[in-house]
Scaffold this motif. Structure first.
Motif, PDB file in Angstrom:
ATOM      1  N   SER A  70     104.351  70.054 -53.294  1.00  0.00           N
ATOM      2  CA  SER A  70     104.806  69.343 -52.103  1.00  0.00           C
ATOM      3  C   SER A  70     104.162  69.966 -50.870  1.00  0.00           C
ATOM      4  O   SER A  70     103.836  71.157 -50.861  1.00  0.00           O
ATOM      5  CB  SER A  70     106.333  69.421 -51.997  1.00  0.00           C
ATOM      6  OG  SER A  70     106.947  68.790 -53.109  1.00  0.00           O
ATOM      7  N   PRO A  71     103.941  69.181 -49.816  1.00  0.00           N
ATOM      8  CA  PRO A  71     103.268  69.706 -48.626  1.00  0.00           C
ATOM      9  C   PRO A  71     104.102  70.764 -47.908  1.00  0.00           C
ATOM     10  O   PRO A  71     105.319  70.656 -47.811  1.00  0.00           O
ATOM     11  CB  PRO A  71     103.065  68.471 -47.756  1.00  0.00           C
ATOM     12  CG  PRO A  71     104.085  67.483 -48.229  1.00  0.00           C
ATOM     13  CD  PRO A  71     104.270  67.749 -49.687  1.00  0.00           C
ATOM     14  N   THR A  72     103.419  71.779 -47.419  1.00  0.00           N
ATOM     15  CA  THR A  72     104.045  72.851 -46.651  1.00  0.00           C
ATOM     16  C   THR A  72     103.634  72.714 -45.188  1.00  0.00           C
ATOM     17  O   THR A  72     102.806  71.881 -44.821  1.00  0.00           O
ATOM     18  CB  THR A  72     103.620  74.219 -47.186  1.00  0.00           C
ATOM     19  OG1 THR A  72     102.198  74.358 -47.019  1.00  0.00           O
ATOM     20  CG2 THR A  72     103.958  74.346 -48.672  1.00  0.00           C
ATOM     21  N   ALA A  73     104.210  73.576 -44.355  1.00  0.00           N
ATOM     22  CA  ALA A  73     103.851  73.568 -42.934  1.00  0.00           C
ATOM     23  C   ALA A  73     102.365  73.867 -42.753  1.00  0.00           C
ATOM     24  O   ALA A  73     101.714  73.296 -41.874  1.00  0.00           O
ATOM     25  CB  ALA A  73     104.699  74.601 -42.192  1.00  0.00           C
ATOM     26  N   GLU A  74     101.817  74.729 -43.591  1.00  0.00           N
ATOM     27  CA  GLU A  74     100.396  75.044 -43.498  1.00  0.00           C
ATOM     28  C   GLU A  74      99.547  73.829 -43.837  1.00  0.00           C
ATOM     29  O   GLU A  74      98.524  73.572 -43.185  1.00  0.00           O
ATOM     30  CB  GLU A  74     100.064  76.194 -44.436  1.00  0.00           C
ATOM     31  CG  GLU A  74      98.607  76.631 -44.380  1.00  0.00           C
ATOM     32  CD  GLU A  74      98.315  77.777 -45.326  1.00  0.00           C
ATOM     33  OE1 GLU A  74      97.139  78.141 -45.451  1.00  0.00           O
ATOM     34  OE2 GLU A  74      99.276  78.300 -45.940  1.00  0.00           O
TER      35      GLU A  74
END
Length: 495
Positions: free
Chosen positions: A115-119
């Motif tokens: 899943s996408p992270t803040a980075e």
């Protein structure tokens, strides 16, 4: 106020909808042997089909199956056929939320995704800014965001999230471009730019509108008007090299927005956007006005010689009756001389008897005038309109700097001599002027009386300048169209 959007409905469908055409189904949703082994681990038919559908969607377009989502029938049939399942069984899988979540978690590990992270979102935003620096098209910006997520092997966020990231990236790219254009301008110059949107009592309109409403028809007054606008632009002191700070795509977008923005609407922009728009327009107008002025000069010189040829033809037409009479008299003279030869008589007596010597003497002045008019050169005819050329020649030469690849180009030297005449208000050429650029016949006409004739010298020089401007053998500083040929070519590193 309507909500701002990045994508058109068609763009959203192309980017986020599941494809249903046969070619796309084969390209994106064909299962490998390893995929089938992983699918066969699931015991029940609806679970196998649901697992396979999630696997396909995570690969393309790169997202998980949403709660209650029913994929298109074409995709269901294609995937179900590969694993030997009934497409209708997917309805049962769609009602099992816990099973769907468990399958999604397992598939992330199987596909080496996460899943996408803040980075990841930060990297996608930077990609959006980079894409928006070259274009304002939402589809291109969204594609850059999607490509970044896929490169990092993470699931795509919701379309609305991608669109918000694209809008943010485009806003940042716009602000950066605006800052690049106006960051080096001092406060006084910025206030001067703002005053361009105020009505100037001297011309009863804003200077911004005056600069953009340029005359098109070739004419002495219109050419002088163009040079006045160029001179005013130069007093503003906007460096055209500021354009190099902006990527070409973003620059083109700023120009398009400025072209579509009237002066009264530009006043409603934020200070940064308003001033950046004005700077971009001024740089573009500097190039455009230069091109327009040079092209108008070329047209005026072309029209000058065209009108000269028309006047010469008209003179021939007006002299048709006299020409016919002269030819009849010439024919009678030949007949008389032929008769004298056949009868062995005195030619002069026969000529006087049949034609009349006095008649020949009477038509002699007219014939001399006809011959002289017929031999007049186009340069002499064009020079008759020198007074009209003087109305714009001085302003045109004083406004522009001409360049040539030829070392010590005599044409440029001649232009400098003529420019000095207009600047100093002198009416007579110096005894010695550059002539290497002129044809031999033109030099003989210009110096026929010993001293150079200014009207002939100027017209001949301007005619050659016109030809060499058209061929780009001579170019103008600040022009976009009239520049060296090699500057129109692709740079060597890019090639």
């Amino acid at each position: 106020m309507a909500k701002r959007t990045l994508l058109k409905p068609q763009d959203r469908r192309e980017l986020f909808d599941i494809p249903t055409d046969e070619e796309s189904l084969i390209r994106h949703y064909s299962l490998s042997p390893a995929d089938r082994l992983e699918i066969e681990v699931r015991r029940r038919e609806h679970n196998r089909l649901g697992f396979a559908m999630q696997l396909c969607l995570m690969r393309y377009p790169g997202r998980a199956l949403m709660a209650g989502e029913i994929p298109p029938k074409a995709m269901l049939n294609y995937v179900a056929e590969q694993i030997g399942a009934d497409p209708a069984s997917f309805d049962l899988y769609a009602r099992r939320e816990e099973t769907r979540m468990n399958h999604a978690a397992h598939l992330l590990s199987y596909l080496d995704m996460r899943s996408p992270t803040a980075e990841n979102r930060r990297a996608a935003l930077l990609a959006a800014i980079e894409a928006a620096s070259g274009t304002d098209k939402g589809a291109m910006i969204a594609k850059a965001i999607i490509a970044t997520f896929r490169e990092h092997r993470v699931l795509l966020p919701a379309p609305n999230m991608i669109e918000r990231m694209g809008l943010a990236g485009r806003a940042v790219a716009r602000r950066r471009a605006e800052h690049a254009l106006i960051s080096d301008l001092d406060p006084e110059k910025l206030r001067t730019l703002d005053r361009l949107l105020e009505v100037d009592p001297a011309i009863r309109q804003t200077r911004y509108h005056w600069l953009r409403s340029t005359p098109d028809a070739p004419g002495a007054g219109n050419l002088v008007g163009l040079t006045e606008r160029i001179a005013f632009l130069r007093t503003l002191g906007i460096d055209p090299r500021l354009q190099a700070r902006i990527p070409s795509g973003r620059w083109d977008q700023m120009i398009r927005e400025g072209d579509a923005t009237p002066a009264w609407l530009a006043g409603d922009f934020s200070a940064s956007r308003r001033r950046a728009t004005i700077v971009a327009q001024l740089i573009k107008l500097g190039q455009k006005l230069t091109d327009d002025a040079v092209m108008m000069f070329i047209k005026l010189m072309g029209r000058l010689f065209s009108q000269a040829n028309n006047r010469k033809k008209q003179r021939h037409m007006n002299a048709r009756l006299e020409t016919s009479k002269a030819l009849r008299l010439f024919l009678d003279t030949i007949v008389a001389l032929q008769a004298a030869n056949e009868e062995e008589a005195d030619p002069m007596e026969m000529l006087d008897q049949r034609v009349g010597w006095h008649r020949l003497l009477q038509v002699k002045p007219g014939l001399e005038a006809m011959v002289e008019n017929n031999d007049v050169s186009p340069l002499m005819m064009a020079a008759e309109q020198h007074a009209n050329v003087r109305k714009y020649a001085g302003a045109f030469l004083q406004t522009f700097a001409f360049q040539s690849r030829r070392r010590n180009d005599p044409l440029l030297a001649a232009i400098e001599v003529i420019k000095a005449l207009y600047a100093e208000g002198r009416r007579v050429l110096p005894d010695r002027v550059p002539v290497a650029h002129l044809a031999k016949a033109d030099r003989e006409r210009i110096f026929e009386s010993g001293r150079p004739v200014r009207s002939l010298y100027e017209i001949a020089t301007f005619a050659l300048l016109r030809d060499r401007l058209r061929s780009r053998d001579i170019w103008v500083e600040g022009s976009r169209s009239f520049r060296p040929i090699d500057e129109h070519l692709m740079p060597k590193p890019a090639f």
